[in-house]
Design an enzyme around this catalytic site. Structure first.
Site, mmCIF file in Angstrom:
data_model
loop_
_atom_site.group_PDB
_atom_site.id
_atom_site.type_symbol
_atom_site.label_atom_id
_atom_site.label_comp_id
_atom_site.label_asym_id
_atom_site.label_seq_id
_atom_site.Cartn_x
_atom_site.Cartn_y
_atom_site.Cartn_z
ATOM 1 N N GLU A 292 0.858 -1.184 0.000
ATOM 2 C CA GLU A 292 0.000 0.000 0.000
ATOM 3 C C GLU A 292 0.897 1.238 0.000
ATOM 4 O O GLU A 292 1.944 1.265 0.639
ATOM 5 C CB GLU A 292 -0.862 -0.023 1.268
ATOM 6 N N LYS A 352 -9.711 0.342 -1.996
ATOM 7 C CA LYS A 352 -9.916 -0.064 -0.602
ATOM 8 C C LYS A 352 -11.352 0.253 -0.182
ATOM 9 O O LYS A 352 -11.830 1.389 -0.330
ATOM 10 C CB LYS A 352 -8.918 0.681 0.289
ATOM 11 N N CYS A 403 -4.365 -3.419 4.160
ATOM 12 C CA CYS A 403 -3.943 -2.958 5.488
ATOM 13 C C CYS A 403 -5.042 -3.079 6.544
ATOM 14 O O CYS A 403 -5.317 -4.170 7.039
ATOM 15 C CB CYS A 403 -3.428 -1.524 5.382
#
Length: 537
Positions: A292, A352, A403
């Site tokens: 990321e 995301k 994440c």
């Protein structure tokens, strides 16, 4: 005048003071025990391999809460939350000061306080460790959903990556794993209580002893029975994967001002891997995974960034997933993973879906600004994506959870139900320095590997990057703030564990059990009140 009315019968000030002084230390014992239970729970979490402390923490919590009034249960629960979450979440204030950290801990501790109230209530029931463990899991489930989409960090399951209960993750996910740990701990206290009852009365209390034995035996036996669900066998062949850790020039929030340097680091480390492959020093990967934020320069709008990425991907010659920040002319930013093919460029994207409140977007910005001016470092909010992320990389379907998403059960599970044979969790931990955050997150990823029986690859900008087998074992791991390229041949699997198939149902069943227990307590309390008032009616 009777003797009871004489002045000599009235205790004087010295006699009054001494018992009061004696009572205060005793009054502090249970609050101190509640706080200590939280601290012991924290110590059970990574990077310490002390998973076995968690049942001891619940045993101590059971002693603290059993038979207490609801108000006391709330207060003791709040103290346990503080003892647990204050040290666990210290990393949240690493670069922005103590106010956000303390605010987060206070809010999350209120959830633990409500859970403590519920546990105190159900300790009045037969087989109370079962009800109490279910209440704990229900509390975690609520905390994982509200407010702002929830904050599951600190789920008991995430401290058990090295523990004997880990196979239960494949049975019912993090709720069942957490339930087993809490049940075993409460059962341990019940065993101690039964022993004390026997010592006091000279008789063996059969009911408490049976409850204690089953509460400890069932989780351990269940974990042993679940071992066959944990396997590293390759069901769909193998793939050779590479995880790139390019590192950042400096620690802290200012890494965002070093965007080109971070991108160049990852491109350079990929080109070095290509040279190592050509020289026979490293195996040729089937695909490469970047972290990321490995390119915070939008490659769709910045020709230099596009060229740097394209050059690195052409050098390695295989599909590469690049973490990028996309900056459209209008609207919100996008935290995006881009599938980059050699000679073709970007061919697919994943945005995301669960963006981090107060990190990637700021709810109630004007209010938050009153407490912390760092809020304006996030000058433009990120927006969430809507599609499940699964890329086809050289014939391997790779699920993507970026994440923070790895903390949420649904965000990882639905990549597997959409056909992922391997999971990637690209992350960026540079803002959290050398704190325990990266190890806590790595433990989550290990639990996810067992939960879904998938290899999990964790490429991180500054560490710790890792390649995790489906049994939760780490076969490759980088060091913090050190450029690296992790390469390993890993098994691909397509079978679905019971946890993957059942999804939210185990958690729903435990929540229903908790609500049933609390309802039973309410009915019994109402009946008791009616019994007391009946003669006066």
């Amino acid at each position: 005048m009777s003797a009871t009315m004489t002045p000599l019968a009235v205790p004087g000030p010295p006699e009054q003071g001494e018992p009061r002084r004696g009572r205060w230390p005793r009054r502090l014992v249970r609050p101190g025990a509640a706080l200590l239970a939280g601290v012991v729970l924290f110590l059970s979490f990574p990077p310490r391999p002390l998973w076995w402390l968690a049942p001891l923490a619940f045993a101590l919590l059971g002693w603290t809460l059993r038979g207490r009034r609801l108000r006391a249960g709330f207060g003791f629960g709040f103290l346990t939350g503080l003892g647990f979450l204050l040290p666990l979440l210290r990393w949240t204030g690493e670069e922005v000061g103590p106010v956000p950290w303390l605010a987060l801990v206070t809010v999350e501790s209120l959830f633990v306080a409500a859970t403590g109230l519920g546990v105190a209530a159900v300790t009045r029931l037969p087989a109370w460790p079962v009800w109490a463990a279910a209440v704990w899991v229900a509390g975690e489930g609520l905390r994982a959903r509200v407010p702002f989409g929830g904050f599951p960090w600190g789920k008991i399951a995430f401290g058990q990556a090295d523990g004997v209960f880990l196979p239960l993750a494949a049975v019912g996910g993090t709720p069942v794993l957490g339930f087993a740990v809490a049940l075993c701990g409460f059962g341990l206290y019940e065993a101690v209580r039964a022993a004390r009852l026997r010592r006091a009365s000279g008789r063996l209390p059969r009911a408490p002893l049976a409850v204690a034995a089953l509460s400890m035996l069932v989780p351990v036996t269940g974990a042993a029975a679940a071992r066959p669900l944990v396997s590293t066998a390759a069901e769909d062949g193998t793939a050779t994967v590479a995880a790139i850790q390019g590192n950042v020039p400096r620690l802290g929030l200012d890494f965002n001002a070093q965007r080109r340097a971070v991108l160049d680091n990852h491109a350079r480390r990929t080109e070095q891997l290509a040279a190592d492959v050509a020289a026979g020093k490293a195996a040729r990967p089937d695909f490469v995974l970047w972290p990321e934020n490995s390119s915070d320069l939008d490659p769709y709008r910045n020709p230099d960034a596009r060229e740097a990425i394209d050059r690195a991907v052409r050098a390695i010659g295989v599909p590469t997933v690049v973490g990028a920040v996309l900056t459209p002319e209008t609207g919100t930013l996008r935290n995006t993973l881009v599938q980059w093919e050699p000679g073709r460029g970007p061919v697919a994207t994943y945005d995301k879906r669960h963006v981090q409140p107060f990190g990637e977007y700021i709810p109630m910005r004007s209010v938050v600004r009153l407490f912390n001016e760092d809020v304006d470092r996030v000058s433009r909010d990120f927006g969430p994506g809507t599609e499940v992320g699964v890329f086809d990389l050289a014939g391997t379907r790779v699920g993507l959870a970026t994440c923070y998403e790895a903390a949420f059960d649904w965000a990882v599970r639905d990549t597997v139900t959409h056909g992922a044979r391997l999971i990637s969790v690209p992350s960026n931990n540079a803002t959290f320095g050398r704190t325990e955050m990266t190890y806590q997150q790595l433990a989550m990823d290990r639990v996810r590997a067992v939960e879904h029986s998938r290899t999990v690859v964790v490429p991180v900008t500054s560490g710790v990057s890792a390649i995790i087998l489906p049994d939760g074992g780490v076969v490759r791991q980088s060091r913090l703030f050190t450029p690296d390229a992790l390469v390993a041949e890993v098994p691909l699997r397509s079978s679905l564990t019971p946890a993957t198939r059942l999804g939210v149902w185990p958690e729903a069943a435990l929540a229903a059990l908790a609500l049933g227990g609390l309802g039973w307590v309410a009915v019994r309390a109402r009946a008791a009140r009616r019994g007391r008032t009946a003669p006066n009616q």
